[in-house]
Motif scaffolding. Structure first.
Motif, mmCIF file in Angstrom:
data_model
loop_
_atom_site.group_PDB
_atom_site.id
_atom_site.type_symbol
_atom_site.label_atom_id
_atom_site.label_comp_id
_atom_site.label_asym_id
_atom_site.label_seq_id
_atom_site.Cartn_x
_atom_site.Cartn_y
_atom_site.Cartn_z
ATOM 1 N N ARG A 27 51.651 34.810 -47.876
ATOM 2 C CA ARG A 27 52.446 36.012 -47.622
ATOM 3 C C ARG A 27 52.913 36.116 -46.176
ATOM 4 O O ARG A 27 53.745 36.954 -45.853
ATOM 5 C CB ARG A 27 51.644 37.248 -48.002
ATOM 6 C CG ARG A 27 51.385 37.323 -49.493
ATOM 7 C CD ARG A 27 50.778 38.637 -49.882
ATOM 8 N NE ARG A 27 49.445 38.827 -49.352
ATOM 9 C CZ ARG A 27 48.318 38.587 -50.020
ATOM 10 N NH1 ARG A 27 48.377 38.126 -51.243
ATOM 11 N NH2 ARG A 27 47.156 38.797 -49.474
ATOM 12 N N VAL A 28 52.376 35.288 -45.300
ATOM 13 C CA VAL A 28 52.755 35.332 -43.891
ATOM 14 C C VAL A 28 54.065 34.579 -43.719
ATOM 15 O O VAL A 28 54.195 33.432 -44.136
ATOM 16 C CB VAL A 28 51.646 34.719 -43.002
ATOM 17 C CG1 VAL A 28 52.055 34.751 -41.543
ATOM 18 C CG2 VAL A 28 50.328 35.471 -43.203
ATOM 19 N N GLY A 29 55.032 35.222 -43.095
ATOM 20 C CA GLY A 29 56.348 34.610 -42.928
ATOM 21 C C GLY A 29 56.600 34.050 -41.549
ATOM 22 O O GLY A 29 57.531 33.279 -41.343
ATOM 23 N N SER A 45 47.115 20.248 -40.678
ATOM 24 C CA SER A 45 46.589 21.163 -41.695
ATOM 25 C C SER A 45 47.669 22.158 -42.127
ATOM 26 O O SER A 45 47.737 22.522 -43.302
ATOM 27 C CB SER A 45 45.337 21.886 -41.188
ATOM 28 O OG SER A 45 45.648 22.813 -40.180
ATOM 29 N N LEU A 46 48.527 22.588 -41.203
ATOM 30 C CA LEU A 46 49.643 23.461 -41.574
ATOM 31 C C LEU A 46 50.642 22.711 -42.451
ATOM 32 O O LEU A 46 51.137 23.241 -43.442
ATOM 33 C CB LEU A 46 50.359 23.976 -40.327
ATOM 34 C CG LEU A 46 49.595 24.914 -39.419
ATOM 35 C CD1 LEU A 46 50.433 25.256 -38.192
ATOM 36 C CD2 LEU A 46 49.182 26.181 -40.157
ATOM 37 N N HIS A 51 49.554 26.449 -49.442
ATOM 38 C CA HIS A 51 49.776 27.895 -49.469
ATOM 39 C C HIS A 51 50.908 28.355 -48.561
ATOM 40 O O HIS A 51 51.454 29.438 -48.772
ATOM 41 C CB HIS A 51 48.494 28.624 -49.073
ATOM 42 C CG HIS A 51 47.319 28.220 -49.885
ATOM 43 N ND1 HIS A 51 47.219 28.461 -51.244
ATOM 44 C CD2 HIS A 51 46.200 27.545 -49.560
ATOM 45 C CE1 HIS A 51 46.085 27.972 -51.700
ATOM 46 N NE2 HIS A 51 45.451 27.404 -50.703
ATOM 47 N N ILE A 52 51.258 27.575 -47.562
ATOM 48 C CA ILE A 52 52.295 27.989 -46.621
ATOM 49 C C ILE A 52 53.650 27.567 -47.171
ATOM 50 O O ILE A 52 53.896 26.395 -47.414
ATOM 51 C CB ILE A 52 52.060 27.382 -45.226
ATOM 52 C CG1 ILE A 52 50.749 27.907 -44.648
ATOM 53 C CG2 ILE A 52 53.231 27.707 -44.298
ATOM 54 C CD1 ILE A 52 50.355 27.285 -43.329
ATOM 55 N N GLY A 53 54.487 28.557 -47.371
ATOM 56 C CA GLY A 53 55.824 28.292 -47.883
ATOM 57 C C GLY A 53 56.821 28.237 -46.744
ATOM 58 O O GLY A 53 56.450 28.028 -45.587
ATOM 59 N N GLY A 78 61.349 22.425 -40.304
ATOM 60 C CA GLY A 78 62.742 22.487 -39.901
ATOM 61 C C GLY A 78 62.996 23.394 -38.701
ATOM 62 O O GLY A 78 62.235 23.414 -37.733
ATOM 63 N N ASP A 79 64.060 24.172 -38.810
ATOM 64 C CA ASP A 79 64.496 25.013 -37.688
ATOM 65 C C ASP A 79 63.595 26.211 -37.434
ATOM 66 O O ASP A 79 63.769 26.900 -36.425
ATOM 67 C CB ASP A 79 65.926 25.498 -37.919
ATOM 68 C CG ASP A 79 66.938 24.374 -37.822
ATOM 69 O OD1 ASP A 79 66.626 23.354 -37.168
ATOM 70 O OD2 ASP A 79 68.021 24.517 -38.391
ATOM 71 N N SER A 80 62.646 26.487 -38.301
ATOM 72 C CA SER A 80 61.723 27.583 -38.040
ATOM 73 C C SER A 80 60.706 27.211 -36.958
ATOM 74 O O SER A 80 60.073 28.077 -36.362
ATOM 75 C CB SER A 80 60.995 28.016 -39.318
ATOM 76 O OG SER A 80 60.127 27.007 -39.768
#
Length: 87
Positions: A27-29, A45-46, A51-53, A78-80
């Motif tokens: 749920r964390v964006g 790990s990330l 779970h991380i979308g 990516g760009d995030s």
């Protein structure tokens, strides 16, 4: 929890492993994890977390992540991804 910010602290690889394994992290964006003790192991790990979308922002400035680790992060997020380029 939509944003997680932990700056200038003692976030370590072990902390990121626990975070990446936590189902509710989906749920964390956005994450602001600048100036911690995160290395390639924590970054991986990330990257591998089921779970991380898609993220709006992942800030890992001033963490000791290698050039190869940064490349893997960029491929996954990516760009995030916001991280200083290696000289």
């Amino acid at each position: 929890l939509l944003h997680l910010g932990m700056w200038y602290g003692r976030v370590t690889d072990a902390g990121l492993v626990a975070l990446a394994e936590w189902p509710a992290v989906s749920r964390v964006g956005s994450f602001d994890l600048q100036n911690n003790q995160i290395t390639d192991a924590g970054a991986d790990s990330l990257i591998r977390s089921p779970h991380i979308g898609p993220l709006r922002r992942l800030d890992l400035h001033r963490n000791p992540i290698s050039r190869a680790g940064r490349k893997r992060l960029r491929e996954r997020f990516g760009d995030s991804l916001h991280i200083e380029p290696e000289a």
